[in-house]
Design a protein around this motif. Structure first.
Motif, PDB file in Angstrom:
ATOM      1  N   LEU A 189       0.742  -1.263  -0.001  1.00  0.00           N
ATOM      2  CA  LEU A 189      -0.202  -0.422   0.008  1.00  0.00           C
ATOM      3  C   LEU A 189       1.056   0.922  -0.077  1.00  0.00           C
ATOM      4  O   LEU A 189       2.072   1.411   0.920  1.00  0.00           O
ATOM      5  N   GLY A 190       0.191   2.027  -0.686  1.00  0.00           N
ATOM      6  CA  GLY A 190       0.938   2.974  -0.691  1.00  0.00           C
ATOM      7  C   GLY A 190       0.562   4.480  -1.086  1.00  0.00           C
ATOM      8  O   GLY A 190      -0.093   4.314  -1.527  1.00  0.00           O
ATOM      9  N   VAL A 191       1.091   5.428  -0.723  1.00  0.00           N
ATOM     10  CA  VAL A 191       0.786   7.384  -1.383  1.00  0.00           C
ATOM     11  C   VAL A 191       2.029   7.251  -2.595  1.00  0.00           C
ATOM     12  O   VAL A 191       2.665   8.148  -2.394  1.00  0.00           O
ATOM     13  N   GLN A 192       1.396   8.115  -3.480  1.00  0.00           N
ATOM     14  CA  GLN A 192       1.898   8.880  -4.295  1.00  0.00           C
ATOM     15  C   GLN A 192       1.746  10.477  -4.568  1.00  0.00           C
ATOM     16  O   GLN A 192       0.257  11.268  -4.050  1.00  0.00           O
ATOM     17  N   PHE A 193       2.702  11.684  -4.349  1.00  0.00           N
ATOM     18  CA  PHE A 193       2.299  13.092  -3.903  1.00  0.00           C
ATOM     19  C   PHE A 193       2.590  13.544  -6.011  1.00  0.00           C
ATOM     20  O   PHE A 193       3.311  13.147  -6.466  1.00  0.00           O
ATOM     21  N   HIS A 194       1.001  13.979  -6.253  1.00  0.00           N
ATOM     22  CA  HIS A 194       1.407  14.878  -7.500  1.00  0.00           C
ATOM     23  C   HIS A 194       1.104  15.975  -7.777  1.00  0.00           C
ATOM     24  O   HIS A 194       0.630  16.896  -7.357  1.00  0.00           O
TER      25      HIS A 194
END
Length: 195
Positions: A189-194
């Motif tokens: 599970l991950g979070v990417q910031f755009h």
């Protein structure tokens, strides 16, 4: 009628926001930080590990990103006061990622080339041995991304198809590993910031 119009406006807004995240010229930033420690009760056995692997990607065209991760991994395993093993490794993982069509929920595929270089230091009864190693691999990982806002992507990913070449440079031992890891019950599970 107002509820229908409001719902359609909200869906259109989410679709536009999700599209803006993966359009040409945008940047995504993410990564992984890990720490683990354990001790076996009534023994001298202790295990500690730490890793930090930030990633950055650039969208070269709509839904296509290229990037890399750069990081450091460290671990130490102590069997008792006279026997321990320590691993230090620097790693680089360039990647290419392709997102599916626009919308707040999208599939993606990521092709990466993880590489690492480091050393294993083993100590036994005050005698220390050091082995240098290098790893080169290729991974094709599928995933699913949900974009709740225009700046955040929440991801579920499995390792997928992979190949790894490991060389113990000190002892001149080579190991080749090939596999498929698509355990849907244990995704990352991950979070990417755009931006």
């Amino acid at each position: 009628m107002k509820k229908v119009l409001l719902t359609l406006t909200a869906i259109a807004g989410l679709t536009i926001a999700a599209n803006a995240q993966t359009e040409k010229g945008k940047i995504m930033v993410g990564g992984q930080v890990g720490f683990e420690t354990s001790k076996v009760k009534d023994t001298d056995r202790k295990d500690n590990s730490f890793s930090i692997n930030p990633t950055v990607g650039y969208f070269v065209s709509d839904n296509w990103a290229v990037g890399t991760g750069v990081g450091y991994n460290w671990s130490k395993n102590e069997v008792d006061k006279n026997h321990s093993t320590k691993v230090d490794a620097f790693q680089v993982a360039p990647f290419v990622r392709k997102y599916s069509a626009n919308g707040p929920l999208r599939f993606f595929a990521q092709l990466s080339v993880p590489m690492s270089w480091g050393k294993v230091t083993a100590e036994s009864n005050n005698v220390e041995t050091k082995n240098k190693f290098e790893n080169y691999g290729v991974e094709l990982a599928p995933g699913l991304a949900y974009f709740p806002t225009s700046k955040i992507g929440i991801e579920l990913k499995v390792r997928g198809l992979y190949y790894n070449y490991n060389k113990d440079k000190t002892n001149d031992i080579t190991t080749n590993t090939f596999g498929l890891d698509a355990n849907s019950l244990a995704p990352t599970l991950g979070v990417q910031f755009h931006f």
